[in-house]
Design an enzyme around this catalytic site. Structure first.
Site, short mmCIF file in Angstrom:
data_model
loop_
_atom_site.label_atom_id
_atom_site.label_comp_id
_atom_site.label_asym_id
_atom_site.label_seq_id
_atom_site.Cartn_x
_atom_site.Cartn_y
_atom_site.Cartn_z
N CYS A 1 0.84 -1.20 0.00
CA CYS A 1 0.00 0.00 0.00
C CYS A 1 0.88 1.25 0.00
O CYS A 1 2.08 1.17 0.20
CB CYS A 1 -0.99 0.01 1.16
N ASP B 1 8.10 29.39 -29.86
CA ASP B 1 8.89 29.39 -31.09
C ASP B 1 7.90 29.52 -32.26
O ASP B 1 6.74 29.15 -32.14
CB ASP B 1 9.67 28.07 -31.17
#
Length: 716
Positions: free
Chosen positions: A17, A414
């Site tokens: 767990c 860009d």
């Protein structure tokens, strides 16, 4: 996993767990040289990717934390990705089925112990029988928890298992053995449900693995076709894919054409037309025609395998909220233990309670305070967010970027390939002088089709005209081309060539300036005495870019364009895209400086580029987004987030997903702590029972798990 899953794999039998995962992470935090940790709770395995010198101290640290790591299958044996996945899945399934059966039996026995306590005569034999049934229920449901809890107590560690071990032992000792059994059975069932939920989130992206077929139709040396396991298909092999089949490996189409559904890779459900020379990706679906492809990537290194590997690595990293919750739980658990001890000792003195009543209250406190819900709330949410992003073609390389994307105030973009298509297209042309247009298109197509220059190719593709025959064709470096067509010497060239030929006029110069102001490249068709036509070529803006800019602005993110192209082109494209701030003529170093300036001016700044020449700026930005990650190794390496389908709208989508993930994280933390607080007050000042305590703990855990998994179900 795929793409060269690095490191060594260890099986830890008692790790099932997220609490144990957190314990191991904390134990390994001080060890230098560990690159990444990959936890698979379903299979109870941990992959450690580290330098050789780090393995010995890492294993020592795990053992000191109370776990016993054993070497599992070697990393090499799992390199193809499929074997490790199948093995883990099978193990998880078996343990889940066996575990569920055992826990149902424990719950039935716990209910039997309750029934004996309530209905049986008050005789010693019935009490012993009830205690025996309760002990058997505890052994079936919580022997692992009990062992881990006692081991933690012996090491002076107060974790979740220690709290449960103390609570159950105490309840048994004060005669509340039916409740002790029920608490342990319900706690173990909650743990199993949580583990399955974590596995569901963790394995959501692995469903993609099933999308790549295990066999392929490969052409042999003699030309015969044979069904071959995908793992055995070599590079450069030729595969045939029929309509309706999935593409087994990355490759390039060599024959045929078809529409390919690329949703598993790019998140786009609209099929993309493919023909000879186009790339295809493993796991995508061939929808219409039969195609043949030449294989360009082995099974372990397909784009799909690399996506899964990158998401696994991201799941192994810790998001800021996860680190906060782990640190909080490390303080919270001992603090609650101290409060419980104080309640047990002081209540008889201050509130006239019996020792048995006060100890019972203290034990109820311990069960309520169990920080399971708190600890599990963050990993389920973060992993769900990462998987939801990957399904949309957004590859986020860690929980930290998923959480921090919401903080972005500006994004540098860009131009080429990000805002624009990155491919020149013919956008305008006109006859110049008195020559006839039909004749001109044939002449221009004839000249342009003979050249390999991108601008000439764009003109030939844009005209779609029958090409005139051209003899004596020559390339004029830096200027254009020349040839003889229909008995005349013709040139197709740039402004410089026409100027050198003495064919420029004031009117022509003005027309050229008009196009150049719009960022277009102008090519002129001329004979020896006059200019016949102008052809304007430009890199066109993507359809999605304008909406992407609108989306970013709506989120309060300022878009800024940075490009190596000339300033006029930059301004022209920026205006078309709706961007107010644009910089041109920028080398990579200038982009890097621009990112630094934006960070000072706006705050958290993202950078969106192609991941190659923009690498310095991507690294400097708070979050780097690489466009066009499908098949591009460099893009996947350079950036924090990879947009697999070149769609700029995914940047805003990442910010929105980050906002949703952050909101759900804090909803979960508030839910977990809120429910705990209410029941803590009830336990101290009211009449909360152990039953209520365990249901409060289970309820809180299941609430936060369900809330976190909502991210998997959300669609844009």
């Amino acid at each position: 996993m795929a793409a060269g899953a690095a490191g060594r794999l260890f099986r830890i039998a008692t790790m099932d767990c997220s609490a144990e995962e957190s314990d191991i992470r904390r134990a390994l935090e001080p060890i230098a040289g560990i690159r990444s940790l990959g936890f698979q709770l379903g299979a109870r395995t941990l992959r450690i990717d580290a330098g050789e010198e780090a393995y010995a101290p890492a294993l020592d640290a795990i053992r000191k934390a109370g776990f016993d790591p054993q070497p599992a299958q070697s990393a090499a044996s799992q390199a193809d990705g499929h074997e490790g996945h199948d093995h883990g899945h099978a193990h998880s399934h078996d343990s889940s089925f066996g575990g569920a059966t055992r826990l149902v039996a424990a719950l039935v026995l716990a209910a039997g112990a309750e029934a004996l306590s309530f209905f049986a005569p008050d005789l010693l034999v019935w009490k012993i029988a009830g205690m025996a049934v309760a002990a058997l229920a505890i052994a079936l449901a919580g022997l692992d928890t009990y062992k881990k809890g006692m081991a933690a107590l012996l090491r002076g560690k107060l974790n979740i298992n220690a709290l449960m071990a103390v609570a159950v032992t105490g309840a048994f000792l004060i005669g509340q053995w039916p409740e002790a059994a029920m608490v342990m059975a319900l706690y173990a069932i909650a743990e199993l449900i949580e583990a399955r939920a974590v596995d569901r989130a963790r394995n959501a992206i692995k469903g993609l693995l099933d999308m790549a077929p295990e066999q392929a139709l490969m052409q042999g040396e003699g030309g015969a076709w044979a069904v071959t396991p995908v793992a055995a298909v070599p590079l450069q092999a030729v595969l045939r894919i029929r309509p309706g089949e999935r593409v087994p490996l990355d490759g390039v189409v060599t024959q045929g054409s078809s529409a390919i559904n690329q949703a598993p890779i790019t998140g786009e459900s609209i099929p993309v037309d493919k023909q000879a020379g186009d790339a295809v990706f493993a796991g995508t679906i061939n929808e219409t025609g039969e195609i043949e492809i030449r294989v360009t990537a082995a099974a372990s290194n397909t784009t799909l395998a690399r996506i899964i590997h990158a998401v696994e690595q991201a799941q192994g990293s810790r998001a800021p909220t996860q680190r906060f919750v782990d640190r909080f739980a490390a303080v919270y658990t001992p603090a609650v233990f101290a409060i419980a001890v104080a309640v047990a000792v002081l209540m008889p003195l201050l509130a006239a309670l019996s020792w048995q009543e006060s100890v019972y209250k203290a034990l109820v406190l311990l069960v309520i305070a169990c920080p399971c819900a708190l600890v599990i709330s963050t990993p389920v949410t973060v992993i769900s967010g990462l998987s939801a992003a990957a399904r949309r073609g957004i590859l986020v390389k860690g929980g930290v970027y998923l959480e921090q994307a919401r903080l972005l105030k500006a994004v540098a973009l860009d131009k080429t390939g990000t805002i624009t298509e990155g491919k020149p297209q013919l956008v305008d042309w006109r006859a110049w002088g008195s020559a006839g247009p039909a004749n001109l298109t044939q002449l221009a197509a004839g000249m342009a089709s003979r050249s390999d220059h991108p601008v000439s190719k764009a003109i030939a593709a844009g005209l779609k005209s029958e090409a005139a025959e051209v003899q004596d064709f020559k390339a004029l470096p830096g200027r254009g081309t020349s040839g003889v067509a229909r008995g005349q010497v013709m040139v197709l060239g740039n402004h410089r060539l026409i100027h050198e030929m003495g064919l420029c006029s004031a009117e022509l110069e003005a027309e050229l300036a008009r196009h150049e102001q719009q960022g277009r490249t102008v090519t002129l068709l001329a004979d020896e005495s006059r200019v016949l036509a102008l052809f304007a070529v430009a890199d066109t803006i993507k359809e999605s870019s304008r909406q992407a800019i609108v989306d970013l602005k709506a989120l309060g993110v300022t878009p800024v364009m940075l490009t190596g192209d000339n300033a006029a082109t930059a301004r022209a494209i920026a205006v078309q895209a709706g961007i107010e701030d644009a910089g041109g003529d920028m080398l990579p170093e200038a982009k890097l400086d621009a990112i630094r300036e934006m960070q000072q001016r706006y705050g958290a700044t993202g950078m969106t580029g192609d991941g190659i020449n923009d690498a310095p700026a991507l690294a400097q930005a708070d979050i780097g987004f690489a466009m066009g990650g499908a098949g591009a190794d460099t893009a996947m390496e350079a950036a924090d987030v990879v947009i697999m389908n070149d769609n700029l709208e995914r940047v805003a989508e990442t910010v929105r997903l980050s906002q949703r993930t952050h909101a759900i994280l804090w909803q979960n933390i508030s839910l977990a702590l809120g429910i705990k607080s209410i029941f803590l007050v009830l336990a101290v000042f009211g009449t909360a029972t152990m039953w209520m305590a365990v249901f409060a703990d289970m309820g809180a855990s299941l609430l936060v798990v369900g809330n976190g998994l909502r991210l998997l179900r959300q669609r844009h």
